[in-house]
Design an enzyme around this catalytic site. Structure first.
Site, PDB file in Angstrom:
ATOM      1  N   ALA A 264      -7.584  -1.408   0.543  1.00  0.00           N
ATOM      2  CA  ALA A 264      -8.077  -1.568  -0.581  1.00  0.00           C
ATOM      3  C   ALA A 264      -9.729  -1.845  -0.448  1.00  0.00           C
ATOM      4  CB  ALA A 264      -8.364  -2.910  -1.024  1.00  0.00           C
ATOM      5  N   SER A 265     -10.121  -0.838   0.256  1.00  0.00           N
ATOM      6  CA  SER A 265     -11.664  -0.983   0.361  1.00  0.00           C
ATOM      7  C   SER A 265     -12.556   0.599  -0.408  1.00  0.00           C
ATOM      8  CB  SER A 265     -12.188  -0.528   1.546  1.00  0.00           C
ATOM      9  OG  SER A 265     -11.891   1.161   2.967  1.00  0.00           O
TER      10      SER A 265
ATOM     11  N   GLY B 206     -13.182 -13.813 -11.819  1.00  0.00           N
ATOM     12  CA  GLY B 206     -13.098 -14.479 -11.530  1.00  0.00           C
ATOM     13  C   GLY B 206     -12.038 -14.842 -10.488  1.00  0.00           C
TER      14      GLY B 206
ATOM     15  N   ASN C 189      -1.199   0.696   0.217  1.00  0.00           N
ATOM     16  CA  ASN C 189      -1.629   1.790  -0.281  1.00  0.00           C
ATOM     17  C   ASN C 189      -2.370   2.627   1.263  1.00  0.00           C
ATOM     18  OD1 ASN C 189      -3.510   3.759  -2.226  1.00  0.00           O
ATOM     19  ND2 ASN C 189      -4.386   2.152  -0.706  1.00  0.00           N
TER      20      ASN C 189
ATOM     21  N   TYR D 102       2.199  14.334   7.115  1.00  0.00           N
ATOM     22  CA  TYR D 102       1.764  14.006   5.649  1.00  0.00           C
ATOM     23  C   TYR D 102       3.175  13.685   4.703  1.00  0.00           C
ATOM     24  CZ  TYR D 102      -0.921  12.613   2.082  1.00  0.00           C
ATOM     25  OH  TYR D 102      -1.420  11.406   0.482  1.00  0.00           O
ATOM     26  N   ALA D 103       3.553  14.738   4.292  1.00  0.00           N
ATOM     27  CA  ALA D 103       4.862  15.150   3.648  1.00  0.00           C
ATOM     28  C   ALA D 103       5.728  14.089   3.596  1.00  0.00           C
ATOM     29  CB  ALA D 103       4.443  16.828   3.373  1.00  0.00           C
TER      30      ALA D 103
ATOM     31  N   LYS E 128       5.112  10.702   3.074  1.00  0.00           N
ATOM     32  CA  LYS E 128       5.669  10.448   1.915  1.00  0.00           C
ATOM     33  C   LYS E 128       6.836  10.218   1.845  1.00  0.00           C
ATOM     34  CE  LYS E 128       1.029   9.230   0.702  1.00  0.00           C
ATOM     35  NZ  LYS E 128       0.720   8.050   1.304  1.00  0.00           N
TER      36      LYS E 128
END
Length: 269
Positions: A13-14, A54, A90, A156-157, A160
């Site tokens: 998330a960074s 918020g 992610n 990598y592929a 995924k």
């Protein structure tokens, strides 16, 4: 945690797509659990989202290459009383070079981050979603999961493609429990990814129409999982590439993939 606000856990998330997911879900009224290695960036993002929406955020710094991380994250959630409604797997990166050009530990860490950790987080969080009768899981895969593998970035592929198949199975297993699972498969996306892999100069030569922003990818991913899409490829160009790949004979498709990959892969034999 308030029962009235959904809670989303986002790994990686960074920056990039992960941070874009955080902004998109915060805008929809979600509280967040932000996971990445760079704690300072997570706190900065959490503060920005608190001021704008918020949003309450739990920052959990973790290296998903550590096999104990998913369990420790789950234990932290339980200790803080967070019930996760949305899981966005992610976190990811590229590992340049051929299989034998890298030490095995580099590959083992890659498999842990890209395949094992997302699977374990789903395994740990799905029961709670099923019990509550509602949940969403987004596994950020890639267009690379559909096209033939290339020389360099060997795993990598493959990783995924694994996330795509995993998402399909999880979607079927959990749809009757009110849980949607989607493999989000973006193509070229503006983020830090190519800076980290050292391919930014090559990427800058690619036509701009082939690129999407991280914000576009995240928003389309949220919409896709909400409407029950199991596999979603954002961007018209990317969907055309996927279709062409599926229609071409394997031998021709593999040759084209090998030829074109030289434009954006660092092979490092």
């Amino acid at each position: 945690m308030s029962d009235k606000r959904p809670c989303s856990l986002i790994t990686g998330a960074s920056a990039g797509i992960g941070a874009a997911f955080a902004r998109a879900l915060a805008a929809r009224g979600h509280d967040l659990v932000l996971v990445a290695r760079r704690e300072d960036r997570l706190h900065a993002l959490a503060e920005a989202l608190r001021e704008r929406h918020g949003t309450r955020s739990l920052v959990l710094a973790a290296d998903l290459a550590d096999p104990s991380s998913p369990q420790r994250l789950f234990e932290a959630l339980e200790a803080e009383g967070y019930a996760v409604d949305w899981l966005v797997n992610n976190a990811g990166y590229g590992l340049p070079g051929t299989l034998v050009a890298n030490p095995w530990q580099a590959h083992a860490d890659f498999i842990q981050v890209m395949m094992t950790a997302p699977t374990e987080l789903a395994w740990r969080l799905l029961p709670g979603m099923r019990e509550r009768g509602h949940g969403r899981v987004i596994n950020v895969a890639s267009l690379a999961g559909f096209v033939p593998g290339t020389a360099g970035h060997t795993l990598y592929a493959a990783s995924k493609a694994y996330l795509i198949k995993l998402s399909q199975s999880l979607a079927l297993e959990n749809r009757d429990a009110g849980v949607h699972v989607c493999a989000l498969c973006p193509g070229f996306t503006w983020s830090e990814f190519h800076d980290v892999t050292g391919t930014r100069q090559k990427m800058n030569a690619m036509p701009r129409f082939m690129w999407l922003s991280a914000e576009e990818v995240a928003h389309q991913g949220v919409d896709a999982v909400e409407r029950g899409a199991v596999v979603y490829v954002p961007g018209r160009v990317n969907r055309i590439i996927k279709t062409i790949t599926e229609l071409l004979p394997d031998r021709l498709s593999l040759w084209l993939s090998h030829r074109e990959s030289a434009r954006y892969r660092n092979r490092h034999d």
